[in-house]
Scaffold this motif. Sequence first.
Motif, PDB file in Angstrom:
ATOM      1  N   THR A  44     -17.190 -18.206-113.052  1.00 20.92           N
ATOM      2  CA  THR A  44     -16.031 -19.079-112.849  1.00 20.92           C
ATOM      3  C   THR A  44     -14.692 -18.406-113.138  1.00 20.92           C
ATOM      4  N   HIS A  45     -14.692 -17.301-113.852  1.00 21.56           N
ATOM      5  CA  HIS A  45     -13.437 -16.627-114.199  1.00 21.56           C
ATOM      6  C   HIS A  45     -12.698 -16.189-112.920  1.00 21.56           C
ATOM      7  N   TRP A  46     -11.406 -16.447-112.875  1.00 24.87           N
ATOM      8  CA  TRP A  46     -10.609 -15.976-111.738  1.00 24.87           C
ATOM      9  C   TRP A  46      -9.237 -15.575-112.238  1.00 24.87           C
ATOM     10  N   ASP A  47      -8.812 -14.357-111.927  1.00 23.57           N
ATOM     11  CA  ASP A  47      -7.519 -13.835-112.346  1.00 23.57           C
ATOM     12  C   ASP A  47      -6.625 -13.707-111.118  1.00 23.57           C
ATOM     13  N   ALA A  48      -5.568 -14.492-111.067  1.00 18.65           N
ATOM     14  CA  ALA A  48      -4.657 -14.474-109.912  1.00 18.65           C
ATOM     15  C   ALA A  48      -4.004 -13.103-109.727  1.00 18.65           C
ATOM     16  N   LYS A  49      -3.797 -12.363-110.816  1.00 25.69           N
ATOM     17  CA  LYS A  49      -3.218 -11.020-110.705  1.00 25.69           C
ATOM     18  C   LYS A  49      -4.178 -10.070-109.998  1.00 25.69           C
ATOM     19  N   ALA A  50      -5.459 -10.189-110.273  1.00 29.74           N
ATOM     20  CA  ALA A  50      -6.454  -9.365-109.586  1.00 29.74           C
ATOM     21  C   ALA A  50      -6.474  -9.708-108.095  1.00 29.74           C
ATOM     22  N   GLU A  51      -6.369 -10.998-107.784  1.00 19.64           N
ATOM     23  CA  GLU A  51      -6.345 -11.415-106.375  1.00 19.64           C
ATOM     24  C   GLU A  51      -5.146 -10.812-105.645  1.00 19.64           C
ATOM     25  N   LEU A  52      -4.013 -10.714-106.328  1.00 18.32           N
ATOM     26  CA  LEU A  52      -2.843 -10.082-105.710  1.00 18.32           C
ATOM     27  C   LEU A  52      -3.130  -8.624-105.350  1.00 18.32           C
ATOM     28  N   LEU A  53      -3.927  -7.948-106.158  1.00 10.45           N
ATOM     29  CA  LEU A  53      -4.270  -6.543-105.878  1.00 10.45           C
ATOM     30  C   LEU A  53      -5.212  -6.411-104.693  1.00 10.45           C
ATOM     31  N   HIS A  54      -6.342  -7.114-104.745  1.00 11.67           N
ATOM     32  CA  HIS A  54      -7.356  -6.924-103.699  1.00 11.67           C
ATOM     33  C   HIS A  54      -7.177  -7.847-102.508  1.00 11.67           C
ATOM     34  N   GLY A  55      -6.459  -8.933-102.671  1.00  6.50           N
ATOM     35  CA  GLY A  55      -6.172  -9.819-101.545  1.00  6.50           C
ATOM     36  C   GLY A  55      -7.345 -10.667-101.090  1.00  6.50           C
ATOM     37  N   ILE A  56      -8.339 -10.830-101.939  1.00 10.29           N
ATOM     38  CA  ILE A  56      -9.521 -11.615-101.583  1.00 10.29           C
ATOM     39  C   ILE A  56      -9.491 -12.906-102.397  1.00 10.29           C
ATOM     40  N   SER A  57      -9.492 -14.036-101.731  1.00 10.81           N
ATOM     41  CA  SER A  57      -9.472 -15.315-102.438  1.00 10.81           C
ATOM     42  C   SER A  57     -10.894 -15.748-102.800  1.00 10.81           C
ATOM     43  N   ARG A  58     -10.986 -16.575-103.817  1.00  7.80           N
ATOM     44  CA  ARG A  58     -12.305 -17.107-104.190  1.00  7.80           C
ATOM     45  C   ARG A  58     -12.874 -17.957-103.057  1.00  7.80           C
ATOM     46  N   ALA A  59     -12.019 -18.700-102.380  1.00  9.11           N
ATOM     47  CA  ALA A  59     -12.482 -19.518-101.258  1.00  9.11           C
ATOM     48  C   ALA A  59     -13.093 -18.637-100.161  1.00  9.11           C
ATOM     49  N   ARG A  60     -12.507 -17.476 -99.924  1.00 12.73           N
ATOM     50  CA  ARG A  60     -13.064 -16.563 -98.923  1.00 12.73           C
ATOM     51  C   ARG A  60     -14.442 -16.059 -99.354  1.00 12.73           C
ATOM     52  N   LEU A  61     -14.597 -15.779-100.656  1.00 12.36           N
ATOM     53  CA  LEU A  61     -15.904 -15.325-101.159  1.00 12.36           C
ATOM     54  C   LEU A  61     -16.964 -16.392-100.939  1.00 12.36           C
ATOM     55  N   VAL A  62     -16.616 -17.638-101.201  1.00 13.13           N
ATOM     56  CA  VAL A  62     -17.554 -18.738-101.014  1.00 13.13           C
ATOM     57  C   VAL A  62     -17.938 -18.847 -99.539  1.00 13.13           C
ATOM     58  N   ARG A  63     -16.955 -18.705 -98.665  1.00 16.19           N
ATOM     59  CA  ARG A  63     -17.170 -18.820 -97.219  1.00 16.19           C
ATOM     60  C   ARG A  63     -17.907 -17.636 -96.620  1.00 16.19           C
ATOM     61  N   GLU A  64     -17.465 -16.404 -96.973  1.00 17.08           N
ATOM     62  CA  GLU A  64     -17.922 -15.194 -96.277  1.00 17.08           C
ATOM     63  C   GLU A  64     -18.817 -14.273 -97.098  1.00 17.08           C
ATOM     64  N   GLY A  65     -18.915 -14.542 -98.399  1.00 15.15           N
ATOM     65  CA  GLY A  65     -19.681 -13.648 -99.260  1.00 15.15           C
ATOM     66  C   GLY A  65     -21.180 -13.766 -99.053  1.00 15.15           C
ATOM     67  N   TYR A  66     -21.878 -12.706 -99.428  1.00 20.07           N
ATOM     68  CA  TYR A  66     -23.333 -12.685 -99.377  1.00 20.07           C
ATOM     69  C   TYR A  66     -23.879 -13.014-100.764  1.00 20.07           C
ATOM     70  N   PRO A  67     -25.014 -13.700-100.837  1.00 20.35           N
ATOM     71  CA  PRO A  67     -25.621 -13.975-102.146  1.00 20.35           C
ATOM     72  C   PRO A  67     -25.933 -12.670-102.888  1.00 20.35           C
ATOM     73  N   ALA A  68     -25.890 -12.736-104.208  1.00 22.32           N
ATOM     74  CA  ALA A  68     -26.126 -11.555-105.039  1.00 22.32           C
ATOM     75  C   ALA A  68     -27.438 -10.862-104.688  1.00 22.32           C
ATOM     76  N   VAL A  69     -28.473 -11.625-104.411  1.00 17.81           N
ATOM     77  CA  VAL A  69     -29.780 -11.023-104.113  1.00 17.81           C
ATOM     78  C   VAL A  69     -29.721 -10.172-102.845  1.00 17.81           C
ATOM     79  N   GLU A  70     -28.965 -10.593-101.848  1.00 20.37           N
ATOM     80  CA  GLU A  70     -28.848  -9.806-100.613  1.00 20.37           C
ATOM     81  C   GLU A  70     -28.067  -8.518-100.853  1.00 20.37           C
ATOM     82  N   VAL A  71     -27.000  -8.601-101.641  1.00 22.89           N
ATOM     83  CA  VAL A  71     -26.193  -7.413-101.933  1.00 22.89           C
ATOM     84  C   VAL A  71     -27.000  -6.430-102.781  1.00 22.89           C
ATOM     85  N   ALA A  72     -27.711  -6.926-103.781  1.00 20.95           N
ATOM     86  CA  ALA A  72     -28.543  -6.063-104.626  1.00 20.95           C
ATOM     87  C   ALA A  72     -29.642  -5.393-103.791  1.00 20.95           C
TER      88      ALA A  72
END
Length: 165
Positions: A44-72
Amino acid sequence: MSLPVLLDIEASGFGRGSYPIEVGLARADGTRCAFLIQPADTWTHWDAKAELLHGISRARLVREGYPAVEVARWLNDELAEIGVAYSDSWGYDNTWLALLFDQAGMLPRFRLEALRRLLSEAQVTLWRETKERVVQDHDIRRHRAGDDARLLQLTYSETRRLAAE
């Protein structure tokens, strides 16, 4: 010359509670790839300053991200035969990698090593200036995992060449 495989991880922030949001590789042949990681319910942790660096929103991760098991699973498929990947931020990346594999309920079939282990003193001396030049020469977008992994790999190669001259 075969290049070392470089791994980079972007995260939700730094320190306690942060988690991996993107993992990228630069393969030995110079190709790169990266995957966004869907946050686990307990991440649940989210740092807005980190988002400014990488430009990836949490909402985008929920929408487009792969489950941890697939990435592993993908990381194991990519790296098991090679056995090792390198990181310039081993302390952070190793922690986030362990969190990813724990969430996936898997063990990595490779180890992550510090890039510094591969560098001569001459390369270390040349690193910062060379890295900045590589960013400009190759128009690399910083703070995205695949691009940062490739940047490290190109910088390694260039400092190795310069140190040998």
